[in-house]
Scaffold this active site. Structure first.
Site: not given
Ligand code: NAD
Length: 470
Positions: A170, A221-223, A225-226, A243, A277, A374
């Site tokens: 996704k 993605g973001s912390t 969401t992680g 990540e 990131c 960030e």
């Molecule tokens: P995000 O966490 O908002 O979204 C990432 C993904 O998660 C999207 O596909 C989103 O639809 C999905 N998502 C959202 N809520 C969810 C949930 N509750 N359950 C499952 N999936 C869900 O992040 P973003 O705004 O797309 O990306 C930016 C962030 O990602 C920044 O904090 C950046 O530092 C981080 N990032 C980290 C790395 C790394 O390798 N560590 C790489 C790129 C980006």
């Protein structure tokens, strides 16, 4: 440019049950294309297909999977122009960077193809032989962000396939089109059900992370969401690679040759308009060099050509989406209100598009939001220090720990400082560089698990010890 986009479920291209949603070009605010909007029922169908396909795919030979990955790399290369165009239009980055992203996707696919899955012999004595094997996990769920959408999808999907897992992915709803094209390419080479893609938000992400038949989640993605994913994944003890966000510090040691490093600092701080990131997000500079560093960075920032990534000569594109654009504006305004000095940029460009020129913020301090949070955008706060010890403490005074860097002409001295940084990768005279053979991941709230290299590959496997009594 491709204009029709479908989900892929069990090898078939299908429309979204919920219709479509628009993907917006951040340079023009116009619609790039309509993207299918999947339902949770369609997700369930995709997981069922992936589970079924796993029954045979897990026993495909190593050699077969290597060859398939190389054929996928060939197809990505053959479609490089089309992929780069879609990336520019939906993500916003300049064409040269989109081309680099596609090039990286090819290189990572080939490297992953050629990785070996080791069988370790732990004992081979007269009466006993013990071997450690690695088996695939089953259905892997991949969830990706919007900053490097093609590259990160490749980082997730290729090791999963190489080790014999099947995939349901996704992508971010902000940049889904290039990943659909990638899934079509992969689907042309693998058996039905091995590669599935669902687009649309509407609970698909959380349905993936809670799904009982999915064995692992790889998430970038973001912390926050992680954290939500980790909570949701507990029900069936999914394996996780997380990540997450970072707030990487860079420290320039007082002996550094500023002329030699300024370009490197700028490029790694503003890589992908700062939406990377592991970009350099806080720069600590000694008193003695502070003015010189700021001056150099401002000169490089002012030389950037800000514009639509499709236009010839553009070196700096827009912020990818409105929310991120608003956050960047807010953080710069907050810094100004708290006494920081904006040396260049600092205001959005007028007209359409989410353009914010590269911005250097001087006299920034650690209590300002632009330093503490960030920013994930085209702004670099420069913080003054007078003692290296103090800089190390400030660099580590942070909940996240993805990357960090030390810049100096004295490699030994720099290494001593770098090893004290609390982060997954510490660079010396560089930052933000990822390589297919160097494990990459975060510590603290930047997540856990690594990608790349043998260590990254093995995250898609479960160990099985074979204990043979002869
Ligand atoms: P995000 O966490 O908002 O979204 C990432 C993904 O998660 C999207 O596909 C989103 O639809 C999905 N998502 C959202 N809520 C969810 C949930 N509750 N359950 C499952 N999936 C869900 O992040 P973003 O705004 O797309 O990306 C930016 C962030 O990602 C920044 O904090 C950046 O530092 C981080 N990032 C980290 C790395 C790394 O390798 N560590 C790489 C790129 C980006």
């Amino acid at each position: 440019m491709q204009t029709e986009f479908s989900l892929i479920i069990n090898g078939n291209k299908v429309a979204g049950d919920r219709g479509t949603f628009d993907v917006i070009n951040p340079a023009t605010e116009e619609v790039v294309a309509a993207c299918p909007y999947a339902s949770v029922e369609q997700l369930n169908a995709a997981v069922d297909a992936a589970e079924e396909a796993f029954k045979t795919w897990q026993y495909s030979s190593d050699e077969e999977r290597k060859q398939i990955l190389h054929r996928i790399a060939d197809r990505i290369e053959a479609n490089a122009g089309a992929l780069a165009e879609v990336i520019v239009k939906e993500q916003g980055k300049p064409m040269f960077l989109a081309q680099a992203e596609v090039g990286g996707a090819v290189a990572w696919t080939r490297y992953t193809a050629d990785l070996e899955i080791p069988v370790e012999v732990l004992e081979d004595s007269e009466n006993k032989r013990i071997e450690l094997h690695r088996k695939p996990l089953g259905v892997v769920g991949s969830i990706t962000p919007w900053n490097w959408p093609l590259m990160i999808a490749v980082w997730h999907i290729m090791p999963a396939l190489r080790t014999g897992n099947t995939v349901v992915c996704k992508p971010s709803g902000l940049t889904p089109l290039n990943t659909i094209m990638l899934a079509e390419i992969i689907n042309a080479e693998v058996p039905a059900g091995v590669m599935n893609i669902l687009t649309g938000e509407a609970g698909i992400g959380s349905a993936i992370t809670g799904h009982e038949k999915i064995r692992k989640i790889v998430f970038t993605g973001s912390t926050p969401t992680g954290q939500a994913i980790m909570r949701n994944a507990a029900s069936n003890l999914k394996r996780l690679t997380l990540e997450l966000g970072g707030n990487d510090a860079g420290i320039i040691l007082p002996d550094a040759d500023i002329d030699a490093i300024a370009e490197g600092i700028f490029q790694t701080a503003f890589l992908n308009m700062g939406q990377t990131c592991a970009a350099l997000k806080r720069l600590y500079v000694h008193d003695s060099q502070y003015d010189q560093v700021c001056e150099k960075l401002v000169a490089i920032a002012n030389a950037q050509v800000v514009g639509d990534g499709m236009a010839e000569g553009t070196t700096f594109g827009p912020v990818q989406n409105k929310d991120q654009f608003e956050l960047v504006k807010e953080l710069v305004e907050d810094a100004k209100a708290n006494g920081a000095q904006v040396l260049c940029g600092g205001e959005p460009k007028s007209g359409r598009g989410f353009f914010f020129p590269p911005t250097i913020v001087a006299n920034a301090t650690d209590d300002m939001r632009i330093v503490a949070e960030e920013q994930f955008g085209p702004v670099l706060p420069v913080i003054r220090y007078s003692d290296v010890e103090e800089a190390v403490v400030l660099a580590n005074n942070c909940e996240v720990g993805l990357g960090g860097s030390v810049w100096s002409s004295d490699i030994e001295a720099a290494q001593k400082v770098a090893q004290r940084l609390e982060c997954g990768t510490a660079w010396i005279n560089g930052h933000a560089e990822v390589l297919p053979h160097a494990p990459f991941g975060g510590c603290k709230m930047s997540g856990f698990g690594v990608e790349f290299g043998k260590e990254g590959l093995l995250e898609y496997t479960v160990p099985q010890t074979l204990n043979i009594n002869k």
